[in-house]
Each structure stands twice: as structure tokens, then as C-alpha cells.
Design an enzyme around this catalytic site. Structure first.
Site: not given
Ligand code: NVA
Ligand code: CP
Length: 309
Positions: A109, A136, A139, A224, A264, A292
Site C-alpha cells: 500500500r 484499489h 477492494q 467513498d 469501501c 476482503r
Molecule cells: N480513497 C480512499 C480509500 C481508502 C480505502 C483513500 O485512498 O484514502
Molecule cells: N477499504 C480499505 O482498504 O480499508 P483500510 O484502509 O482500512 O485498509
């Protein structure tokens, strides 16, 4: 030291797998969920190790990958920039070479999508995108699994994305292509998804500014947060820009009868989604999060099997 092999499969976006492979993966995720809930021993990968590299925060992703590896009989190693050489400027290419020489699979990540591409280019084992600024895909595996479990195939259905043209929205665009659905995106001006991605999928994806118009007749409505990780400074400005883009009961009343809505998570209650919808017994958001675990176990299985040849 092991070298990257040209045939090493990675999962950096949904486009790394064929539509047939993705469909099989969703079926397998549903099957593995059933097995897990029935208490079947799934330790098929004893001694396999996953490196989990987190440059951004996470709850769901970390727990699902770590629990998933344990359930498959393997082990997961958590790495953050704060307590590894990643945070002290060791090149991504060198990190990719070294980490992949010691483990069987890697999940990352990070911020720029180019970072994960560079890591993968130097990795001798499969690399999974666990969220970048641009995509992502894990997800989306969980979202599609959840839709299929409740409504059957998503092919030919209409989906509305309401909110920011962010990493999740980009993965919804790729999903529209790979799982064959129509996608309408409602976002304010200046918050569109990448133009290149839109243009490449113009046959099934379009911007519809007005949330009510985008949601009209939709089988699935997804949203989101308005400010993603790394955009915390823009929170206030974004709250203004996105006023009117909340997914709530009134908006959902315009969707097709029985339409699902997804998020998500983590969510800002009563901002991009109403607390009422989140707490409704109809909500599949919690299953979406749980999936997930199951979807990623199917993904790990597929990638480890492909690596074994
Ligand atoms: N769009 C959000 C998704 C988190 C799972 C982010 O990147 O923070
Ligand atoms: N949806 C998701 O990826 O959540 P987290 O940021 O908690 O991993």
C-alpha cells in the site's frame, strides 16, 4: 539472489487478469468463504510468507491479508517505512529485489502508482496492489463478490459512482470493463477520474454530473470519502465542493428496486453517506468489508499457484 522472471504474475490493477480469470476468482472467493464459515481447514500453503508493505494507514487491508495468510497456513510480515529501511531512502528497486528474495508474495500500500510498478519490476514473486493513489483493485474484488452473492452476475447491470474521481473510482472504471457493466460517475467539476482512463472506456463509462441522474435506475450505487489519504489538508474545501453528493435514502429512492449501495470504508458518517444508510439492516457494507478476506485469499491462492507453475 533470485531475479524477476518475465512470467511472474502481479495484481497491480484489474487489467492484470483476464475477465475469465477474474470471474473464476470471484467464484473461488465465494467457495472459500463457504469453506471458511463451515470450519474447513484451508492450510494449503504451509510456510508460505507474505511481506506486507504499508506506507499508508489501514485497518481492513492489514487484518484481511494477515488473517488470510494465517488461515492458508502461511505467515505475514508487516513492514512500515517508520521501522524499515524503506523510510530511510533505500531505493524501491533494491527493496523489491531483496524482499522478494525472502518471501513468496508481497502486498504493498503506497502513494504513487509508479512505486508499486517499480517494485514489481524488480520482484521475483507476485506483487499485489493493496491501494495506491490511483487504484484499489482488491477492494473491487470484494465489491464484485458482494454484488454476485446478493444479485448474481453484474454483467449488463448499471452502476453509479457518486463522489470523488479517486483510486476507487478508477478501479470501478476498470471493473466496468472487466466485468462488463455500465458505469455512470457523478462528481463535481475538477474531481473527475483520469481522462485517459475515461477515454479508454468511453463505450461503457460516462460522467453524469448530477447524482440523481447518475443513480436513476442503477443496480448498485458506490461511494467513498471525499478526501482520501494524503488529501487531509483539502478536507474542508472538499466538503464544500461535494455538498449535494451524499448517498442517502432520498438518493437511493431513485435507484432500481432492490439496488445495493456500497462503501469501501472507512466512512465519514453523514458526509459522503448517511448514517441511516450505513446502519440500515439492508446494508451490505459490512459484508463488503468481510469479503476482503475471502476475495484476497482466492487472489493469494491464484498467485501462489501461478508462481509454482
Ligand atoms: N480513497 C480512499 C480509500 C481508502 C480505502 C483513500 O485512498 O484514502
Ligand atoms: N477499504 C480499505 O482498504 O480499508 P483500510 O484502509 O482500512 O485498509
Amino acid at each position: 539472489m533470485s531475479q524477476p522472471k518475465p512470467q511472474t504474475r502481479h495484481f497491480l490493477t484489474l487489467l492484470d487478469f483476464t475477465p475469465a480469470e477474474l470471474a473464476a476468482l470471484i467464484d473461488r472467493a465465494i467457495e472459500m468463504k463457504r469453506e471458511h464459515l463451515a470450519g474447513v481447514d484451508q492450510r494449503r500453503f504451509p510456510a508460505k510468507v507474505m511481506a506486507m508493505v504499508f506506507e499508508k494507514s489501514s485497518t481492513r487491508t492489514r487484518v484481511s491479508f494477515e488473517a488470510g495468510m494465517a488461515q492458508l497456513g502461511g505467515h505475514a510480515v508487516f513492514l512500515s517505512p517508520r521501522d524499515s529501511q524503506l523510510g530511510r531512502g533505500e531505493p524501491v528497486s533494491d527493496s523489491g529485489r531483496v524482499i522478494s528474495s525472502m518471501v513468496d508474495i508481497v502486498m504493498i500500500r503506497t502513494f504513487a502508482h509508479a512505486i508499486i510498478e517499480e517494485f514489481a519490476a524488480h520482484s521475483s514473486v507476485p506483487v499485489i496492489n493493496a491501494l495506491t493513489d490511483d487504484y484499489h483493485p482488491c477492494q473491487l474484488l470484494a465489491d464484485i463478490q458482494t454484488f454476485v452473492e446478493h444479485r448474481g452476475s453484474i454483467a449488463g447491470k448499471s452502476v453509479a459512482w457518486v463522489g470523488d474521481g479517486n483510486n476507487m473510482c478508477h478501479s470501478y472504471i476498470n471493473a466496468a470493463r472487466q466485468f462488463d457493466f455500465e458505469l455512470r460517475i457523478a462528481c463535481p467539476e475538477g474531481f473527475e477520474p483520469m481522462a485517459q482512463l475515461l477515454n479508454a472506456n468511453a463505450d461503457r463509462v460516462r460522467i453524469v454530473r448530477d447524482p440523481a441522474a447518475a443513480v436513476a435506475g442503477a443496480d448498485l450505487v458506490a461511494t467513498d470519502v471525499w478526501a482520501s489519504m494524503g488529501q487531509e489538508d483539502e478536507q474542508k474545501a472538499r466538503e464544500k465542493a461535494f455538498a449535494g453528493y451524499q448517498v442517502n435514502g432520498e438518493l437511493m429512492s431513485r435507484a432500481a428496486p432492490g439496488a445495493l449501495y456500497m462503501h469501501c470504508l472507512p466512512a465519514h458518517r453523514d458526509e459522503e453517506i448517511s448514517a441511516e444508510l450505513m446502519d440500515s439492516p439492508e446494508s451490505v457494507i459490512w459484508e463488503e468489508a468481510e469479503n476482503r478476506l475471502h476475495a484476497q485469499k482466492a487472489l493469494i491462492e491464484m498467485l501462489l499457484q501461478s508462481a509454482a507453475g
